[in-house]
Design a protein around this motif. Structure first.
Motif, PDB file in Angstrom:
ATOM      1  N   ARG A 178      -0.638  -8.824   8.135  1.00  0.00           N
ATOM      2  CA  ARG A 178      -0.383  -8.189   6.840  1.00  0.00           C
ATOM      3  C   ARG A 178       0.187  -9.201   5.850  1.00  0.00           C
ATOM      4  O   ARG A 178      -0.155  -9.183   4.661  1.00  0.00           O
ATOM      5  N   ALA A 182       2.187  10.324   4.088  1.00  0.00           N
ATOM      6  CA  ALA A 182       1.962   9.006   3.494  1.00  0.00           C
ATOM      7  C   ALA A 182       2.614   7.944   4.365  1.00  0.00           C
ATOM      8  O   ALA A 182       3.574   8.220   5.097  1.00  0.00           O
ATOM      9  N   THR A 183       2.066   6.747   4.267  1.00  0.00           N
ATOM     10  CA  THR A 183       2.681   5.563   4.870  1.00  0.00           C
ATOM     11  C   THR A 183       2.630   4.452   3.836  1.00  0.00           C
ATOM     12  O   THR A 183       1.776   4.460   2.940  1.00  0.00           O
ATOM     13  N   SER A 184       3.549   3.506   3.978  1.00  0.00           N
ATOM     14  CA  SER A 184       3.616   2.438   2.991  1.00  0.00           C
ATOM     15  C   SER A 184       4.261   1.196   3.594  1.00  0.00           C
ATOM     16  O   SER A 184       5.143   1.303   4.450  1.00  0.00           O
ATOM     17  N   SER A 217       0.842  -1.184   0.000  1.00  0.00           N
ATOM     18  CA  SER A 217       0.000   0.000   0.000  1.00  0.00           C
ATOM     19  C   SER A 217       0.876   1.231   0.000  1.00  0.00           C
ATOM     20  O   SER A 217       1.994   1.210   0.503  1.00  0.00           O
ATOM     21  N   VAL A 218       0.348   2.274  -0.580  1.00  0.00           N
ATOM     22  CA  VAL A 218       0.880   3.617  -0.397  1.00  0.00           C
ATOM     23  C   VAL A 218      -0.355   4.442  -0.087  1.00  0.00           C
ATOM     24  O   VAL A 218      -1.198   4.644  -0.954  1.00  0.00           O
ATOM     25  N   ASP A 219      -0.473   4.831   1.143  1.00  0.00           N
ATOM     26  CA  ASP A 219      -1.630   5.611   1.545  1.00  0.00           C
ATOM     27  C   ASP A 219      -1.241   7.083   1.575  1.00  0.00           C
ATOM     28  O   ASP A 219      -0.466   7.516   2.432  1.00  0.00           O
ATOM     29  N   PHE A 220      -1.762   7.838   0.582  1.00  0.00           N
ATOM     30  CA  PHE A 220      -1.509   9.273   0.500  1.00  0.00           C
ATOM     31  C   PHE A 220      -2.479   9.966   1.452  1.00  0.00           C
ATOM     32  O   PHE A 220      -3.687   9.944   1.239  1.00  0.00           O
ATOM     33  N   LEU A 221      -1.948  10.578   2.494  1.00  0.00           N
ATOM     34  CA  LEU A 221      -2.789  11.178   3.533  1.00  0.00           C
ATOM     35  C   LEU A 221      -2.955  12.688   3.369  1.00  0.00           C
ATOM     36  O   LEU A 221      -4.008  13.226   3.677  1.00  0.00           O
ATOM     37  N   LYS A 239       7.548   5.785   6.351  1.00  0.00           N
ATOM     38  CA  LYS A 239       6.750   6.938   6.785  1.00  0.00           C
ATOM     39  C   LYS A 239       7.271   8.163   6.037  1.00  0.00           C
ATOM     40  O   LYS A 239       8.480   8.394   5.984  1.00  0.00           O
TER      41      LYS A 239
END
Length: 172
Positions: A146, A108-110, A61-65, A93
């Motif tokens: 995960r 973002a976190t990944s 995942s790459v969560d664009f916050l 992070k």
């Protein structure tokens, strides 16, 4: 080979100044550019842990916050959170800092998975990772779940690839 390594031994940092050529029409960092930074810093972290070559096996995942803007510093922190026999999970992070105000935001976190490669070009064993801090333990404790989700997603992806095949839409 060392049987175990501490998370701190794989901790890696990367920082970059966001300039106009790095951005889209909204003056925010291109997602693809950030993903390249993420893969780079995560690969370095995995190599530190394995002390050898690695390949990216997956980006979970790459969560664009939050957006990262022109004239921000974008800094990335990566470290190995979990290991299996030949694979490593790496957490990244991403923090943006407004260089004028000093305000920092986690943007973002990944999670990525890397496989260590031996001299023969095949997967090779990696040391177990030892978590020490509260943050490291938290991430390590969630890694098995995960990993299971990653295996299920990979099975679905393989099934989808088989179903879709290699035929181009315009070919009979």
């Amino acid at each position: 080979m060392t049987i175990e390594r501490f998370v701190r031994e794989s901790r890696t940092f990367k920082a970059s100044h966001v300039l106009p050529p790095d951005t889209n029409n909204h003056n925010t960092l291109f997602g693809g550019r950030l993903m390249a930074h993420i893969d780079d810093v995560a690969a370095i972290s995995a190599m530190k842990h394995a002390r050898g070559p690695v390949v990216t096996a997956s980006t979970d995942s790459v969560d664009f916050l939050h957006p990262i803007r022109v004239d921000n510093e974008v800094s990335l922190e990566a470290f190995v959170t979990w290991t299996h026999q030949t694979s490593m999970e790496v957490f990244v992070k991403v923090v943006a800092e407004d260089l004028l105000s000093g305000k920092r935001t986690v943007c973002a976190t990944s999670f990525l998975t890397f496989v260590a490669i031996g001299p023969d070009g095949r997967p090779t064993p990696v040391p177990k990772v030892v978590a020490e801090t509260q943050e490291e333990i938290f991430l390590h404790d969630g890694a098995a779940e995960r990993a299971e989700a990653r295996q299920q997603r990979r099975k679905r992806s393989k099934h989808l690839a088989d179903l879709l095949g290699t035929r181009r839409p315009w070919e009979p």
